[in-house]
Write a protein that holds these residues in place. Structure first.
Motif, PDB file in Angstrom:
ATOM      1  N   GLU A 135     -15.027  15.626 -23.625  1.00  0.00           N
ATOM      2  CA  GLU A 135     -14.470  14.576 -23.532  1.00  0.00           C
ATOM      3  C   GLU A 135     -12.452  14.835 -23.514  1.00  0.00           C
ATOM      4  OE1 GLU A 135     -15.245  11.071 -22.308  1.00  0.00           O
ATOM      5  OE2 GLU A 135     -17.156  12.861 -21.227  1.00  0.00           O
ATOM      6  N   TYR A 136     -12.292  15.460 -24.802  1.00  0.00           N
ATOM      7  CA  TYR A 136     -11.062  15.676 -25.321  1.00  0.00           C
ATOM      8  C   TYR A 136     -10.546  16.481 -24.141  1.00  0.00           C
ATOM      9  CZ  TYR A 136     -11.992  14.241 -30.338  1.00  0.00           C
ATOM     10  OH  TYR A 136     -11.195  12.978 -31.291  1.00  0.00           O
ATOM     11  N   LEU A 137     -11.020  17.772 -23.318  1.00  0.00           N
ATOM     12  CA  LEU A 137     -10.727  18.207 -22.772  1.00  0.00           C
ATOM     13  C   LEU A 137     -10.157  17.392 -21.407  1.00  0.00           C
ATOM     14  CD1 LEU A 137     -12.725  21.404 -22.942  1.00  0.00           C
ATOM     15  CD2 LEU A 137      -9.941  21.480 -23.583  1.00  0.00           C
ATOM     16  N   MET A 138     -11.006  17.092 -20.769  1.00  0.00           N
ATOM     17  CA  MET A 138     -11.115  15.991 -19.340  1.00  0.00           C
ATOM     18  C   MET A 138     -10.041  14.505 -20.056  1.00  0.00           C
ATOM     19  SD  MET A 138     -12.373  16.795 -17.577  1.00  0.00           S
ATOM     20  CE  MET A 138     -12.360  18.778 -18.285  1.00  0.00           C
ATOM     21  N   SER A 139      -9.520  14.072 -21.090  1.00  0.00           N
ATOM     22  CA  SER A 139      -8.667  12.925 -20.941  1.00  0.00           C
ATOM     23  C   SER A 139      -8.083  13.334 -21.555  1.00  0.00           C
ATOM     24  CB  SER A 139      -9.902  12.177 -22.387  1.00  0.00           C
ATOM     25  OG  SER A 139      -9.673  12.771 -23.407  1.00  0.00           O
ATOM     26  N   GLY A 140      -7.650  15.051 -22.277  1.00  0.00           N
ATOM     27  CA  GLY A 140      -5.743  15.579 -22.437  1.00  0.00           C
ATOM     28  C   GLY A 140      -5.561  16.417 -22.477  1.00  0.00           C
ATOM     29  N   ASN A 157      -4.450   2.518 -19.077  1.00  0.00           N
ATOM     30  CA  ASN A 157      -5.183   3.840 -18.860  1.00  0.00           C
ATOM     31  C   ASN A 157      -6.597   4.484 -18.147  1.00  0.00           C
ATOM     32  OD1 ASN A 157      -5.444   6.629 -17.103  1.00  0.00           O
ATOM     33  ND2 ASN A 157      -3.096   6.207 -16.520  1.00  0.00           N
ATOM     34  N   PRO A 158      -7.531   4.380 -17.315  1.00  0.00           N
ATOM     35  CA  PRO A 158      -9.329   5.125 -17.496  1.00  0.00           C
ATOM     36  C   PRO A 158      -8.357   6.112 -18.956  1.00  0.00           C
ATOM     37  CG  PRO A 158      -8.727   4.317 -15.171  1.00  0.00           C
ATOM     38  CD  PRO A 158      -6.507   3.998 -15.495  1.00  0.00           C
ATOM     39  N   LEU A 159      -8.135   7.310 -18.315  1.00  0.00           N
ATOM     40  CA  LEU A 159      -7.864   8.017 -19.188  1.00  0.00           C
ATOM     41  C   LEU A 159      -7.611   8.037 -20.588  1.00  0.00           C
ATOM     42  CD1 LEU A 159      -8.878  11.158 -17.938  1.00  0.00           C
ATOM     43  CD2 LEU A 159      -5.987  11.561 -18.177  1.00  0.00           C
ATOM     44  N   ALA A 160      -6.653   7.032 -21.171  1.00  0.00           N
ATOM     45  CA  ALA A 160      -6.299   7.128 -22.285  1.00  0.00           C
ATOM     46  C   ALA A 160      -7.447   6.418 -23.104  1.00  0.00           C
ATOM     47  CB  ALA A 160      -5.135   6.344 -22.194  1.00  0.00           C
ATOM     48  N   VAL A 161      -8.228   5.326 -21.923  1.00  0.00           N
ATOM     49  CA  VAL A 161      -9.240   4.651 -22.867  1.00  0.00           C
ATOM     50  C   VAL A 161     -10.355   5.670 -22.916  1.00  0.00           C
ATOM     51  CG1 VAL A 161     -11.024   2.884 -22.927  1.00  0.00           C
ATOM     52  CG2 VAL A 161      -8.680   2.595 -21.754  1.00  0.00           C
ATOM     53  N   ARG A 162     -10.276   6.994 -21.943  1.00  0.00           N
ATOM     54  CA  ARG A 162     -11.411   7.948 -22.433  1.00  0.00           C
ATOM     55  C   ARG A 162     -10.960   8.155 -23.574  1.00  0.00           C
ATOM     56  NH1 ARG A 162     -13.398  11.723 -17.426  1.00  0.00           N
ATOM     57  NH2 ARG A 162     -15.346  12.647 -18.729  1.00  0.00           N
ATOM     58  N   MET A 163      -9.543   9.070 -23.949  1.00  0.00           N
ATOM     59  CA  MET A 163      -9.434   9.551 -25.200  1.00  0.00           C
ATOM     60  C   MET A 163      -9.719   9.079 -26.304  1.00  0.00           C
ATOM     61  SD  MET A 163      -8.541  11.881 -26.175  1.00  0.00           S
ATOM     62  CE  MET A 163      -7.272  13.578 -25.540  1.00  0.00           C
ATOM     63  N   ALA A 164      -9.227   7.594 -26.220  1.00  0.00           N
ATOM     64  CA  ALA A 164      -9.477   6.726 -27.473  1.00  0.00           C
ATOM     65  C   ALA A 164     -11.230   6.471 -28.125  1.00  0.00           C
ATOM     66  CB  ALA A 164      -8.633   5.091 -27.565  1.00  0.00           C
TER      67      ALA A 164
END
Length: 370
Positions: A135-140, A157-164
């Motif tokens: 998840e860390y890799l895919m989100s940033g 942004n879906p990617l930013a929320v995924r990182m959070a």
């Protein structure tokens, strides 16, 4: 008090019937006035003090409200994120159990046989850590981050929320890892429950609560992803050890554990340290980066100290171990490859074959023995 100055009527008599001479009337009035001013000054000071004390809670509440306005609104409704009260109660309960209640309950009882439980637990942590790495890799970190000045994206942004959300998962994992200490207590390995160990497991939820609340993403998450990578190796080792002596032959790589830890803390310190030399990196809450950098630096020093005494000095034993060497067969001190199980500065070292649940914790706090 001002009414007392007019208590004398025009005939020089007081309400009680006592009469005064005209000249004395002025003196009495003056005396009453002076007394009134003095009393008013005293009362005024006390009133101001009381008002200040009464307003202190209100000021704290206002300051807290203003402070929370800076928080990330995306994480507000997530579990445990509304306020730090819930996690504080959990941490207090954890500290009380592992330092007081647990040892008392186990004092007159046999240690629990948690072999199967620990195998499942350790492999579960391994799986959870692998998922968080992904998840860390895919989100940033494998999808846009530069490994330099990576700012937090506070958008929806879906990617930013995924990182959070991945940051929240890492925060939640700190509560799961408290089971490490609880297993120590239930297995009556209280010597492993050092101050540094308990302090680490207590402080991590607090620091990461602020991280998720105010800065869920960006360069401040690199150390979390790296720590997950180390946890995959560490907890795999713990799990195989817990499976019994028949599986020890698969743990040939245990001698590299300390090196892996050192590499981790060097990478964390270097990555965060570059922020100091960046001329233009408008990270919103830089104090969080300084905390991460300080944490990595402290444990880098601790591990270098261990490395120096265990390897550079020719695996020389600490003085305590030297004194007990003659009694090693009777006091439970076992040697393997010339290195003794020993405690220094609250961190337990060991490369013995008498290990059941790990060489050293992935965050540099403890090792586990059978």
């Amino acid at each position: 008090m001002w009414e007392e100055t007019s208590a004398v009527d025009k005939y020089g008599a007081s309400p009680t019937g006592e009469s005064f001479e005209p000249g004395r009337q002025r003196q009495v009035c003056t005396r009453y006035k002076r007394k009134g001013k003095r009393h008013r000054r005293q009362t005024g000071g006390a009133t101001r003090t009381v008002m200040a004390l009464d307003s202190l809670p209100s000021r704290v509440v206002l300051l807290y409200d203003e402070w929370l306005k800076l928080a990330d609104p995306r994480t507000e409704d997530w579990p445990l994120m509304a306020s730090p009260i819930a996690q504080t109660l959990i941490v207090i309960a954890y500290i009380y159990f592992v330092t007081t209640l647990g040892p008392r309950l186990m004092e007159n009882r046999k240690p629990f046989d948690l072999k199967n439980t620990m195998v499942v637990y350790n492999f579960s942590i391994v799986g959870f850590s692998i998922y968080m790495i992904y998840e860390y890799l895919m989100s940033g970190w494998a999808n846009g981050y530069s490994y330099g000045c990576d700012l937090v994206d506070y958008s929806s942004n879906p990617l930013a929320v995924r990182m959070a959300w991945t940051c929240w998962l890492y925060y939640f994992s700190k509560f799961i890892e408290m089971l490490d200490t609880i297993f120590f207590v239930l297995r009556k390995k209280t010597s492993q429950v050092t101050f540094l160990h308990v302090f680490h497991h207590s402080i991590m939820p607090f620091t990461w609560w602020f991280g998720v609340k105010f800065s869920a993403g960006g360069m401040g998450t690199f150390h979390a992803m790296l720590n997950c990578c180390v946890h995959v190796l560490m907890y795999s080792y713990y799990a195989v050890c817990a499976m019994g002596p028949a599986y020890q032959k698969y743990l040939w790589w245990k001698k590299y554990m300390t090196t892996i830890q050192l590499v981790q803390f060097v990478m964390v310190t270097v990555h965060i340290g570059q922020f100091i030399f960046m001329k233009d990196c408008p990270y919103k809450f830089p104090v969080l980066l300084y905390i991460v950098g300080l944490y990595g630096l402290i444990f880098l020093v601790l591990f270098l100290n261990f490395w120096y005494h265990a390897y550079t000095k020719g695996k020389r034993l600490p003085k305590v171990a030297q004194k007990s060497k003659a009694l090693q067969n009777g006091n439970g001190v076992h040697h393997s490859n010339g290195v003794a199980k020993e405690a220094t500065n609250g961190i337990f070292y060991g490369t013995t074959n008498k290990v059941a649940n790990g060489f050293h914790h992935g965050n540099g706090i403890h090792n586990k023995e059978k």
